[in-house]
Design an enzyme around this catalytic site. Structure first.
Site, PDB file in Angstrom:
ATOM      1  N   TRP A 158       0.802  -1.217   0.000  1.00  0.00           N
ATOM      2  CA  TRP A 158       0.000   0.000   0.000  1.00  0.00           C
ATOM      3  C   TRP A 158       0.842   1.277   0.000  1.00  0.00           C
ATOM      4  O   TRP A 158       0.335   2.354  -0.250  1.00  0.00           O
ATOM      5  CB  TRP A 158      -0.895   0.017   1.253  1.00  0.00           C
ATOM      6  N   ASN A 159       2.131   1.186   0.334  1.00  0.00           N
ATOM      7  CA  ASN A 159       2.843   2.437   0.637  1.00  0.00           C
ATOM      8  C   ASN A 159       3.196   3.268  -0.600  1.00  0.00           C
ATOM      9  O   ASN A 159       3.356   4.482  -0.505  1.00  0.00           O
ATOM     10  CB  ASN A 159       4.074   2.184   1.525  1.00  0.00           C
ATOM     11  N   ALA A 184      -2.681  -3.980  -2.923  1.00  0.00           N
ATOM     12  CA  ALA A 184      -2.890  -3.967  -1.471  1.00  0.00           C
ATOM     13  C   ALA A 184      -4.332  -3.586  -1.157  1.00  0.00           C
ATOM     14  O   ALA A 184      -4.924  -2.723  -1.822  1.00  0.00           O
ATOM     15  CB  ALA A 184      -1.942  -2.968  -0.824  1.00  0.00           C
ATOM     16  N   GLY A 238       6.492  -6.374  -0.246  1.00  0.00           N
ATOM     17  CA  GLY A 238       5.754  -6.367   1.012  1.00  0.00           C
ATOM     18  C   GLY A 238       6.628  -6.899   2.123  1.00  0.00           C
ATOM     19  O   GLY A 238       7.860  -6.785   2.069  1.00  0.00           O
ATOM     20  N   SER A 239       6.002  -7.510   3.099  1.00  0.00           N
ATOM     21  CA  SER A 239       6.751  -7.908   4.296  1.00  0.00           C
ATOM     22  C   SER A 239       7.516  -9.214   4.063  1.00  0.00           C
ATOM     23  O   SER A 239       7.133 -10.039   3.226  1.00  0.00           O
ATOM     24  CB  SER A 239       5.787  -8.069   5.461  1.00  0.00           C
ATOM     25  N   GLU A 260      10.712  -8.088  -3.120  1.00  0.00           N
ATOM     26  CA  GLU A 260      11.198  -6.835  -2.532  1.00  0.00           C
ATOM     27  C   GLU A 260      10.594  -6.778  -1.142  1.00  0.00           C
ATOM     28  O   GLU A 260       9.426  -6.445  -0.989  1.00  0.00           O
ATOM     29  CB  GLU A 260      10.708  -5.623  -3.333  1.00  0.00           C
ATOM     30  N   LEU A 261      11.387  -7.093  -0.120  1.00  0.00           N
ATOM     31  CA  LEU A 261      10.800  -7.298   1.208  1.00  0.00           C
ATOM     32  C   LEU A 261      11.204  -6.196   2.185  1.00  0.00           C
ATOM     33  O   LEU A 261      11.637  -5.125   1.783  1.00  0.00           O
ATOM     34  CB  LEU A 261      11.197  -8.692   1.701  1.00  0.00           C
ATOM     35  N   CYS A 294      10.223   1.312   2.518  1.00  0.00           N
ATOM     36  CA  CYS A 294      11.069   0.163   2.878  1.00  0.00           C
ATOM     37  C   CYS A 294      12.546   0.531   2.912  1.00  0.00           C
ATOM     38  O   CYS A 294      13.325  -0.159   3.554  1.00  0.00           O
ATOM     39  CB  CYS A 294      10.818  -0.971   1.910  1.00  0.00           C
ATOM     40  N   GLU A 472      14.324  -4.286  -9.370  1.00  0.00           N
ATOM     41  CA  GLU A 472      13.337  -3.529 -10.141  1.00  0.00           C
ATOM     42  C   GLU A 472      13.999  -2.277 -10.677  1.00  0.00           C
ATOM     43  O   GLU A 472      14.882  -1.706 -10.024  1.00  0.00           O
ATOM     44  CB  GLU A 472      12.129  -3.182  -9.263  1.00  0.00           C
TER      45      GLU A 472
HETATM   46  P1  NAD Z   1       2.256  -7.267   3.643  1.00  0.00           P
HETATM   47  O1  NAD Z   1       3.312  -8.224   3.276  1.00  0.00           O
HETATM   48  O2  NAD Z   1       1.340  -7.626   4.728  1.00  0.00           O
HETATM   49  O3  NAD Z   1       1.310  -6.973   2.369  1.00  0.00           O
HETATM   50  C1  NAD Z   1       1.819  -6.771   1.083  1.00  0.00           C
HETATM   51  C2  NAD Z   1       0.895  -7.445   0.079  1.00  0.00           C
HETATM   52  O4  NAD Z   1       0.845  -8.837   0.361  1.00  0.00           O
HETATM   53  C3  NAD Z   1      -0.548  -6.940   0.138  1.00  0.00           C
HETATM   54  O5  NAD Z   1      -1.072  -6.907  -1.165  1.00  0.00           O
HETATM   55  C4  NAD Z   1      -1.247  -8.018   0.958  1.00  0.00           C
HETATM   56  O6  NAD Z   1      -2.617  -8.145   0.677  1.00  0.00           O
HETATM   57  C5  NAD Z   1      -0.497  -9.243   0.488  1.00  0.00           C
HETATM   58  N1  NAD Z   1      -0.592 -10.360   1.426  1.00  0.00           N
HETATM   59  C6  NAD Z   1      -0.741 -10.301   2.784  1.00  0.00           C
HETATM   60  N2  NAD Z   1      -0.832 -11.559   3.283  1.00  0.00           N
HETATM   61  C7  NAD Z   1      -0.721 -12.405   2.224  1.00  0.00           C
HETATM   62  C8  NAD Z   1      -0.738 -13.827   2.092  1.00  0.00           C
HETATM   63  N3  NAD Z   1      -0.874 -14.638   3.134  1.00  0.00           N
HETATM   64  N4  NAD Z   1      -0.611 -14.363   0.863  1.00  0.00           N
HETATM   65  C9  NAD Z   1      -0.460 -13.566  -0.209  1.00  0.00           C
HETATM   66  N5  NAD Z   1      -0.443 -12.216  -0.157  1.00  0.00           N
HETATM   67  C10 NAD Z   1      -0.569 -11.642   1.050  1.00  0.00           C
HETATM   68  O7  NAD Z   1       2.984  -5.908   3.886  1.00  0.00           O
HETATM   69  P2  NAD Z   1       2.355  -4.537   4.362  1.00  0.00           P
HETATM   70  O8  NAD Z   1       2.195  -4.546   5.820  1.00  0.00           O
HETATM   71  O9  NAD Z   1       1.157  -4.210   3.553  1.00  0.00           O
HETATM   72  O10 NAD Z   1       3.542  -3.552   3.895  1.00  0.00           O
HETATM   73  C11 NAD Z   1       4.609  -3.203   4.735  1.00  0.00           C
HETATM   74  C12 NAD Z   1       5.798  -4.101   4.531  1.00  0.00           C
HETATM   75  O11 NAD Z   1       6.174  -4.160   3.150  1.00  0.00           O
HETATM   76  C13 NAD Z   1       7.006  -3.574   5.237  1.00  0.00           C
HETATM   77  O12 NAD Z   1       7.687  -4.627   5.874  1.00  0.00           O
HETATM   78  C14 NAD Z   1       7.883  -2.973   4.132  1.00  0.00           C
HETATM   79  O13 NAD Z   1       9.236  -2.938   4.361  1.00  0.00           O
HETATM   80  C15 NAD Z   1       7.559  -3.844   2.987  1.00  0.00           C
HETATM   81  N6  NAD Z   1       7.786  -3.100   1.746  1.00  0.00           N
HETATM   82  C16 NAD Z   1       8.897  -3.385   1.019  1.00  0.00           C
HETATM   83  C17 NAD Z   1       9.175  -2.670  -0.136  1.00  0.00           C
HETATM   84  C18 NAD Z   1      10.384  -2.960  -0.991  1.00  0.00           C
HETATM   85  O14 NAD Z   1      10.488  -2.451  -2.083  1.00  0.00           O
HETATM   86  N7  NAD Z   1      11.301  -3.769  -0.539  1.00  0.00           N
HETATM   87  C19 NAD Z   1       8.300  -1.664  -0.537  1.00  0.00           C
HETATM   88  C20 NAD Z   1       7.176  -1.412   0.239  1.00  0.00           C
HETATM   89  C21 NAD Z   1       6.934  -2.124   1.387  1.00  0.00           C
END
Ligand code: NAD
Length: 493
Positions: A158-159, A184, A238-239, A260-261, A294, A472
């Site tokens: 979402w960010n 997201a 994401g995470s 990209e975590l 991130c 990326e």
């Molecule tokens: P998140 O991992 O919970 O969610 C990211 C995406 O994954 C969302 O679309 C969510 O719906 C999906 N998701 C959640 N649970 C899932 C599952 N069980 N199976 C499949 N998909 C699932 O992360 P968040 O809390 O929304 O975002 C914050 C985190 O993302 C932070 O840790 C941040 O560092 C990381 N992030 C990393 C980058 C990067 O480029 N490395 C960029 C942005 C955010």
């Protein structure tokens, strides 16, 4: 509640599958709300397994023809997409700001940032050259081709609701892949608007498909893609826990992965640094999107000789930041994305204080006439941070700067690398020999040297260790969506 954008066609409010805007198969929806007020803007489809499968069916069917579209023609369509995104900067910027919470100037900045990747990959589409390999024997021709990997599943955070879509979908389309995407749950509107513009740009039916889902329904959607052998790659931002889950679950179909975590970026200021530049760099890198990026510094190390002067300058700047909703022109720090995010920030500050940190500025939620939801947190500086505090071990993802005093270079390198993560690292120094040493020694995919703003479409963005793999942007960003086919032709003499 109105999103006050001028072009309502940017709000389709439905999934896009096989060239049609459709509701979820079971007709259910989930709410999208404003983090500034918690009021609900609208509803979008709460998709499930059936919608996910239909999206793959469409993407697989479209792949047969899209991969054969000449690269120049694909490039022209992606370039038109870029032009439409730029032309809608104002509306898209508002949409990002309203559903995500970042100040409007940042929202509009993100639109142009996203577009820069779309333009870059439109141009790169025509440069997927192969290689002629000198044959070891007579009568043979050997060559290597780059081919699109197939159907791509993109799952985004979402960010950066626009930039994350652009960085994944533009190279996939450029390579000749087709896409299924799940944005997201907090920020589906920007993604739907971008897909609407891709449709207008001439992306053919089935080539780009998007389904929205609540957090609860997300596994039902993504599991279908993980288990389907027709999906040849997952690209995820994401995470780290979710990234690891995707890697494990896609092992049975051996998909290619870009992950990209999370990060835990160190920001190091040496005695020989230009202190004003270091403060400026930290303000830029830390407070963009309220600290919800991130690559933003999570741990700040300042050498003993400049520690107090640095903290004083930093506290003055941080204390002057204006917290408020995206709708107010003076806001510099918007609301955090949701209650879960603010609770984590609060927990980190509480844990730090309980373990000996001191709050220099901020430290609490903000409630005011302008800040009416519970999602606002004051920009915060802590001193006496130690390695065992939650704020040093986990990504805070908020406007908190924990500062640690250090004595020697060797000591700070050890502290900086003492994390499972390795996305970004920053340091400020004017000693050229130290600069080379540190750039080598820091375990991260990205290093900022006397610079706080690192991302650019022409540069490879990505991490090492628990921050993931794959890149990326740059030429490497396109390679992620292609594989190499080696062809050997004999009997030529
Ligand atoms: P998140 O991992 O919970 O969610 C990211 C995406 O994954 C969302 O679309 C969510 O719906 C999906 N998701 C959640 N649970 C899932 C599952 N069980 N199976 C499949 N998909 C699932 O992360 P968040 O809390 O929304 O975002 C914050 C985190 O993302 C932070 O840790 C941040 O560092 C990381 N992030 C990393 C980058 C990067 O480029 N490395 C960029 C942005 C955010």
């Amino acid at each position: 509640m109105s999103l006050s954008i001028s072009n309502d066609s940017l709000l389709p409010g439905r999934n896009y599958i096989d060239g049609a805007w459709v509701d979820a198969a079971d007709g259910t929806t989930f709410p999208v709300s404003d983090p500034a007020t918690d009021a609900v803007f609208t509803q979008v489809p709460n998709s499930g397994a059936e919608d996910a499968k239909r999206a793959v069916d469409a993407a697989q069917k479209a792949f047969a023809s899209w991969r054969k579209v000449p690269a120049k023609q694909r490039a022209a369509i992606i370039k038109r997409w870029n032009d439409l995104i730029v032309a809608h900067t104002e509306d898209l910027g508002k949409l990002i700001s309203r559903e995500q919470g970042k100040p409007l100037a940042e929202g509009k900045g993100e639109v142009l940032y996203a577009a820069s990747y779309v333009e870059w990959f439109a141009e790169e589409a025509t440069r997927t050259n192969g290689e002629i390999i000198p044959a070891p024997v007579p009568g043979r021709r050997m060559y290597a081709l780059r081919e699109p990997v197939g159907v791509i599943a993109a799952v985004t955070p979402w960010n950066f609701p626009a930039a994350m879509i652009a960085r994944k979908i533009a190279p996939a389309l450029a390579a000749g892949c087709t896409v299924v995407c799940k944005p997201a749950e907090d920020t589906p509107l920007t993604s739907l608007a971008l897909v609407k513009l891709a449709e207008q740009a001439g992306v053919p039916a089935g080539v780009l498909n998007i389904v929205t889902a609540s957090r609860e329904n997300t596994p039902a959607v993504v599991d279908v893609w993980l288990d389907d052998a027709r999906v040849r790659k997952i690209t995820f931002t994401g995470s780290t826990p979710v990234g690891k889950h995707l890697a494990r679950r896609s092992a049975d179909t051996l998909k290619k992965l870009s992950l990209e975590l999370g990060g835990n970026a160190p920001f190091i200021v040496f005695d020989d640094a230009d202190l004003d530049a270091a403060v400026e760099g930290l303000m830029i890198s830390k407070f963009r999107n309220g600290g919800q990026t991130c690559v933003c510094p999570n741990r700040v190390y300042v050498q003993a000789g400049v520690h107090d002067a640095f903290v004083e300058k930093l506290a003055a700047r941080v204390g002057a930041l204006v917290v408020g909703p995206a709708t107010s022109a003076s806001s510099q720090i918007g609301p955090m994305i949701n209650a879960r995010a603010v609770e984590k920030i609060e927990r980190h500050v509480r844990n730090a204080v309980e373990n000996g940190a001191k709050v220099v500025v901020g430290g609490t939620r903000v409630q005011s006439e302008q800040c009416t939801s519970a999602n606002y947190f004051a920009p915060t500086v802590l001193i006496h941070a130690t390695p065992s505090m939650d704020c040093s071990c986990e990504e805070t993802f908020g406007p908190v700067v924990p500062v640690t005093r250090f004595e020697t270079e060797a000591d700070v390198i050890a502290q900086a690398n003492a994390t499972p993560f390795g996305l970004a690292a920053y340091f400020y120094s004017t000693d050229v020999r130290r600069i080379w040493r540190l750039a080598d020694a820091l375990e991260s995919g990205i290093v900022g040297v006397n610079e706080g703003a690192l991302a650019a479409e022409a540069a490879p963005f990505g991490g090492v260790k628990d921050s993931g793999y794959g890149r990326e942007g740059s030429t490497h960003g396109l390679e992620e969506y292609m594989h190499i086919k080696y062809v050997c032709q004999g009997q030529l003499d």
